[in-house]
Design a protein around this motif. Structure first.
Motif, PDB file in Angstrom:
ATOM      1  N   SER A  10       5.749   7.840 -13.166  1.00 33.74           N
ATOM      2  CA  SER A  10       6.626   7.627 -12.024  1.00 33.74           C
ATOM      3  C   SER A  10       6.260   8.554 -10.874  1.00 33.74           C
ATOM      4  N   ALA A  11       6.193   7.975  -9.655  1.00 27.41           N
ATOM      5  CA  ALA A  11       5.910   8.722  -8.427  1.00 27.41           C
ATOM      6  C   ALA A  11       4.561   9.429  -8.484  1.00 27.41           C
ATOM      7  N   ASN A  12       3.570   8.773  -9.093  1.00 33.30           N
ATOM      8  CA  ASN A  12       2.230   9.346  -9.190  1.00 33.30           C
ATOM      9  C   ASN A  12       1.190   8.361  -8.675  1.00 33.30           C
ATOM     10  N   TYR A  13      -0.009   8.904  -8.422  1.00 34.55           N
ATOM     11  CA  TYR A  13      -1.128   8.066  -8.025  1.00 34.55           C
ATOM     12  C   TYR A  13      -2.418   8.770  -8.423  1.00 34.55           C
ATOM     13  N   PHE A  14      -3.520   8.015  -8.466  1.00 34.09           N
ATOM     14  CA  PHE A  14      -4.825   8.613  -8.724  1.00 34.09           C
ATOM     15  C   PHE A  14      -5.888   7.821  -7.956  1.00 34.09           C
ATOM     16  N   GLU A  15      -7.024   8.474  -7.703  1.00 32.52           N
ATOM     17  CA  GLU A  15      -8.095   7.835  -6.947  1.00 32.52           C
ATOM     18  C   GLU A  15      -9.119   7.209  -7.877  1.00 32.52           C
ATOM     19  N   VAL A  46      11.124  -0.783 -11.557  1.00 31.61           N
ATOM     20  CA  VAL A  46       9.799  -1.186 -12.028  1.00 31.61           C
ATOM     21  C   VAL A  46       8.987  -1.550 -10.782  1.00 31.61           C
ATOM     22  N   GLY A  47       8.203  -0.617 -10.331  1.00 35.66           N
ATOM     23  CA  GLY A  47       7.489  -0.763  -9.070  1.00 35.66           C
ATOM     24  C   GLY A  47       8.284  -0.152  -7.920  1.00 35.66           C
ATOM     25  N   PRO A  48       7.621  -0.085  -6.764  1.00 36.13           N
ATOM     26  CA  PRO A  48       6.326  -0.672  -6.452  1.00 36.13           C
ATOM     27  C   PRO A  48       5.161   0.028  -7.153  1.00 36.13           C
ATOM     28  N   PHE A  49       4.248  -0.779  -7.709  1.00 38.60           N
ATOM     29  CA  PHE A  49       3.018  -0.255  -8.301  1.00 38.60           C
ATOM     30  C   PHE A  49       1.870  -1.173  -7.897  1.00 38.60           C
ATOM     31  N   GLY A  50       0.686  -0.566  -7.698  1.00 33.28           N
ATOM     32  CA  GLY A  50      -0.455  -1.379  -7.292  1.00 33.28           C
ATOM     33  C   GLY A  50      -1.567  -0.518  -6.745  1.00 33.28           C
ATOM     34  N   LEU A  51      -2.190  -0.998  -5.666  1.00 32.15           N
ATOM     35  CA  LEU A  51      -3.348  -0.343  -5.071  1.00 32.15           C
ATOM     36  C   LEU A  51      -3.034   0.128  -3.659  1.00 32.15           C
ATOM     37  N   LEU A  52      -3.668   1.223  -3.272  1.00 28.16           N
ATOM     38  CA  LEU A  52      -3.730   1.656  -1.883  1.00 28.16           C
ATOM     39  C   LEU A  52      -5.182   1.506  -1.469  1.00 28.16           C
ATOM     40  N   VAL A  53      -5.459   0.546  -0.604  1.00 23.13           N
ATOM     41  CA  VAL A  53      -6.834   0.231  -0.223  1.00 23.13           C
ATOM     42  C   VAL A  53      -7.084   0.665   1.208  1.00 23.13           C
ATOM     43  N   LEU A  54      -8.360   0.770   1.566  1.00 21.69           N
ATOM     44  CA  LEU A  54      -8.747   1.245   2.899  1.00 21.69           C
ATOM     45  C   LEU A  54      -7.896   2.453   3.289  1.00 21.69           C
ATOM     46  N   ALA A  55      -7.877   3.412   2.375  1.00 23.32           N
ATOM     47  CA  ALA A  55      -7.044   4.608   2.550  1.00 23.32           C
ATOM     48  C   ALA A  55      -7.906   5.792   2.969  1.00 23.32           C
ATOM     49  N   SER A  56      -7.341   6.646   3.801  1.00 23.55           N
ATOM     50  CA  SER A  56      -8.012   7.897   4.143  1.00 23.55           C
ATOM     51  C   SER A  56      -7.785   8.896   3.015  1.00 23.55           C
ATOM     52  N   ALA A  57      -8.573   9.958   3.005  1.00 20.81           N
ATOM     53  CA  ALA A  57      -8.549  10.912   1.894  1.00 20.81           C
ATOM     54  C   ALA A  57      -7.165  11.516   1.691  1.00 20.81           C
ATOM     55  N   LYS A  58      -6.466  11.776   2.794  1.00 15.77           N
ATOM     56  CA  LYS A  58      -5.135  12.388   2.699  1.00 15.77           C
ATOM     57  C   LYS A  58      -4.012  11.359   2.872  1.00 15.77           C
ATOM     58  N   LEU A  59      -4.366  10.089   2.825  1.00 10.58           N
ATOM     59  CA  LEU A  59      -3.406   8.978   2.856  1.00 10.58           C
ATOM     60  C   LEU A  59      -2.648   8.859   4.185  1.00 10.58           C
ATOM     61  N   GLU A  60      -3.224   9.396   5.257  1.00 12.67           N
ATOM     62  CA  GLU A  60      -2.611   9.138   6.560  1.00 12.67           C
ATOM     63  C   GLU A  60      -2.684   7.641   6.877  1.00 12.67           C
ATOM     64  N   GLU A  61      -3.788   7.018   6.436  1.00 13.60           N
ATOM     65  CA  GLU A  61      -3.958   5.574   6.560  1.00 13.60           C
ATOM     66  C   GLU A  61      -4.072   4.969   5.170  1.00 13.60           C
ATOM     67  N   ARG A  62      -3.403   3.853   4.971  1.00 10.80           N
ATOM     68  CA  ARG A  62      -3.548   3.115   3.714  1.00 10.80           C
ATOM     69  C   ARG A  62      -2.848   1.763   3.848  1.00 10.80           C
ATOM     70  N   PHE A 104      -6.941   3.984  -4.194  1.00  9.42           N
ATOM     71  CA  PHE A 104      -6.018   4.658  -5.105  1.00  9.42           C
ATOM     72  C   PHE A 104      -5.212   3.624  -5.888  1.00  9.42           C
ATOM     73  N   VAL A 105      -4.773   4.029  -7.073  1.00 12.19           N
ATOM     74  CA  VAL A 105      -3.754   3.299  -7.835  1.00 12.19           C
ATOM     75  C   VAL A 105      -2.478   4.113  -7.737  1.00 12.19           C
ATOM     76  N   PHE A 106      -1.348   3.457  -7.468  1.00 14.86           N
ATOM     77  CA  PHE A 106      -0.103   4.213  -7.297  1.00 14.86           C
ATOM     78  C   PHE A 106       1.045   3.551  -8.050  1.00 14.86           C
ATOM     79  N   ASN A 107       2.054   4.351  -8.332  1.00 14.70           N
ATOM     80  CA  ASN A 107       3.293   3.876  -8.945  1.00 14.70           C
ATOM     81  C   ASN A 107       4.453   4.624  -8.308  1.00 14.70           C
ATOM     82  N   ASN A 108       5.256   3.913  -7.550  1.00 16.06           N
ATOM     83  CA  ASN A 108       6.397   4.530  -6.884  1.00 16.06           C
ATOM     84  C   ASN A 108       7.717   4.079  -7.509  1.00 16.06           C
ATOM     85  N   GLY A 109       7.651   3.676  -8.777  1.00  8.16           N
ATOM     86  CA  GLY A 109       8.853   3.264  -9.483  1.00  8.16           C
ATOM     87  C   GLY A 109       9.283   4.291 -10.510  1.00  8.16           C
TER      88      GLY A 109
END
Length: 476
Positions: free
Chosen positions: A291-296, A344-360, A449-454
């Motif tokens: 929960s509330a995690n992500y990885f690259e 349950v979710g949101p979970f999925g992908l963060l695509v075209l993301a900047s290294a510090k996630l300013e853009e995603r 990145f793969v993320f899970n905000n649920g």
């Protein structure tokens, strides 16, 4: 359909019957393997008329030059709104030996698919009744009408007929700038199409794509026995940037289309030829995303990539309650975007993301608990895709027809190509295309990145991601 050579325009205004514009049309293969294009021309009086064009040299493998007979137009807007009469479909041959074609139009606020018949592809007669119409839908642009097999993935020729076949009617709505389609039955004797009423026959109905996708067209590929769908994704950037780029809008990746086993909707998947562009690969298996995690996802460049991932959703206990008033998935995704924590979710992908996630750009699922079932929402959220405000960056979304309580899994495939993200949920049941214009997440600086905000933990049972090499396209 992956590598392309740019050629000169095939059809452009040259004659009195198209001097003010050559608009959308369709190709038909006549007996003897002779192609013909039916297209809309804008004549000197500003009327929308239907014309034909034939290849000048059938021995030219690219069919680069086309001739327009002087007997054009072949279909006039008689008894029809001459300013709303366009985009003829591929013609099909009926059991009586007559060709049929439908042309998009409107009568008042009613969307219309007018039907015309011809014995020789020159003289056409308007049928007494339209192929189909629907109230309060406005102008029907780019109609498409084709048969689908009740089982399997093989496509059918546009003129195919037989017991058990279904038909699909798709229209592009000028009022809303998106498309919808229905699955139904075609009465060959009456020349009428009737939807099955398994989905709304209006602007709230099923879509091939719930994102930036319009004016789509299918064709039958006889070499591989498949029906292929191609859509247009227009720019949502600022006009001055379009002028710098030199184009406005792109064609999406061609997709194979077939009828789902439930016979209520179609399913789409990128053509196999795309996989020839896959190069370096990254793989991840059985990785828990708390929960509330992500990885690259590391090891490949992801500004141009093909990502396939399967999520295990083993527990649905914390799924949020579904409000029956949430009938519009796009509004629901705007209400509960990727930043809004869920059960349950949101979970999925963060695509075209900047290294510090300013853009995603977030591509994700969210699962709700309704009265007797679970509801799965698929979203693309580009609101943080760029540090520079753009003209159009809406959240896009569609519901996914899947029994998540039984499968306990859901898959996602995303095609990432610099300013385009095309995503396919649950094997192609729900598809979403977005245009995004990052300023930091460009080339080697784009991250995945793969993320899970649920609240519920999610597991990535399998993830495969490939760098996609540049195809031959738009070159000298």
């Amino acid at each position: 359909m992956i590598n392309w050579i740019p050629l000169e325009p095939a059809i452009y205004p040259t004659k009195p019957f198209d001097i003010n514009g050559t608009w959308s049309g369709s190709a038909t293969i006549l007996p003897g393997n002779k192609p013909v294009i039916l297209y809309t021309g804008i004549d000197g009086a500003g009327r929308q008329v239907q014309n034909v064009a034939f290849p000048k040299d059938l021995s030219d493998p690219y069919l680069r030059e086309w001739t327009k007979p002087d007997y054009n137009p072949i279909i006039f807007p008689c008894g029809v709104n001459a300013s709303a009469f366009r985009d003829p479909t591929t013609a099909w041959l009926g059991p009586d030996g007559l060709w049929r074609v439908t042309v998009g139009s409107k009568r008042g606020k009613r969307g219309m698919a007018y039907l015309y018949r011809s014995k020789d592809f020159v003289r056409w007669t308007k049928a007494k009744h339209p192929l189909h119409s629907s109230k309060d839908t406005g102008m029907w642009e780019c109609p498409d009408f084709f048969p689908v097999a009740p089982k399997g993935r093989l496509g059918l020729d546009t003129s195919a007929r037989g017991n058990g076949l279904k038909h699909v009617l798709k229209v592009s709505l000028d009022l809303t700038r998106f498309e919808y389609y229905t699955v139904g039955k075609y009465d060959y004797a009456k020349d009428r199409y009737a939807p099955d009423n398994t989905s709304p026959d209006n602007s709230t109905g099923l879509r091939f794509d719930y994102g930036n996708f319009y004016a789509s067209k299918t064709f039958f590929d006889p070499a591989k026995h498949r029906r292929i769908l191609w859509g247009w994704s227009n720019e949502s950037d600022r006009a001055q940037n379009e002028n710098i780029k030199g184009w406005s809008g792109i064609q999406t990746i061609p997709r194979v289309l077939w009828l789902d086993s439930n016979q209520r909707q179609v399913v789409q998947w990128p053509i196999d030829e795309l996989e020839s562009l896959r190069t370096k690969q990254a793989s991840i298996d059985d990785k828990l995303v708390k929960s509330a995690n992500y990885f690259e996802v590391k090891g490949i460049e992801t500004s141009q990539a093909d990502v396939e991932v399967t999520f295990d959703v083993s527990s649905l206990e914390k799924a949020e309650n579904f409000d029956p008033a949430w009938t519009d998935p796009q509004k629901l995704c705007g209400l509960k975007d990727a930043e809004v924590k869920g059960g349950v979710g949101p979970f999925g992908l963060l695509v075209l993301a900047s290294a510090k996630l300013e853009e995603r750009t977030a591509v994700f699922f969210r699962v709700f608990k309704a009265q007797n079932k679970h509801v799965v929402l698929m979203c693309q959220d580009p609101k943080r895709s760029s540090l520079v405000p753009r003209v159009y960056e809406p959240t896009f979304a569609g519901f996914v027809d899947i029994d998540i309580a039984t499968t306990k899994k859901i898959s996602l495939r995303s095609l990432i190509d610099n300013s385009v993200v095309e995503s396919f949920g649950a094997g192609g049941k729900t598809c979403i295309t977005s245009r995004v214009y990052p300023t930091l997440a460009i080339g080697p600086n784009a991250h995945l990145f793969v993320f899970n905000n649920g609240l519920e933990d999610i597991k990535v049972s399998e993830l495969k991601a490939w760098e996609i090499r540049k195809p031959l396209m738009n070159g000298e």
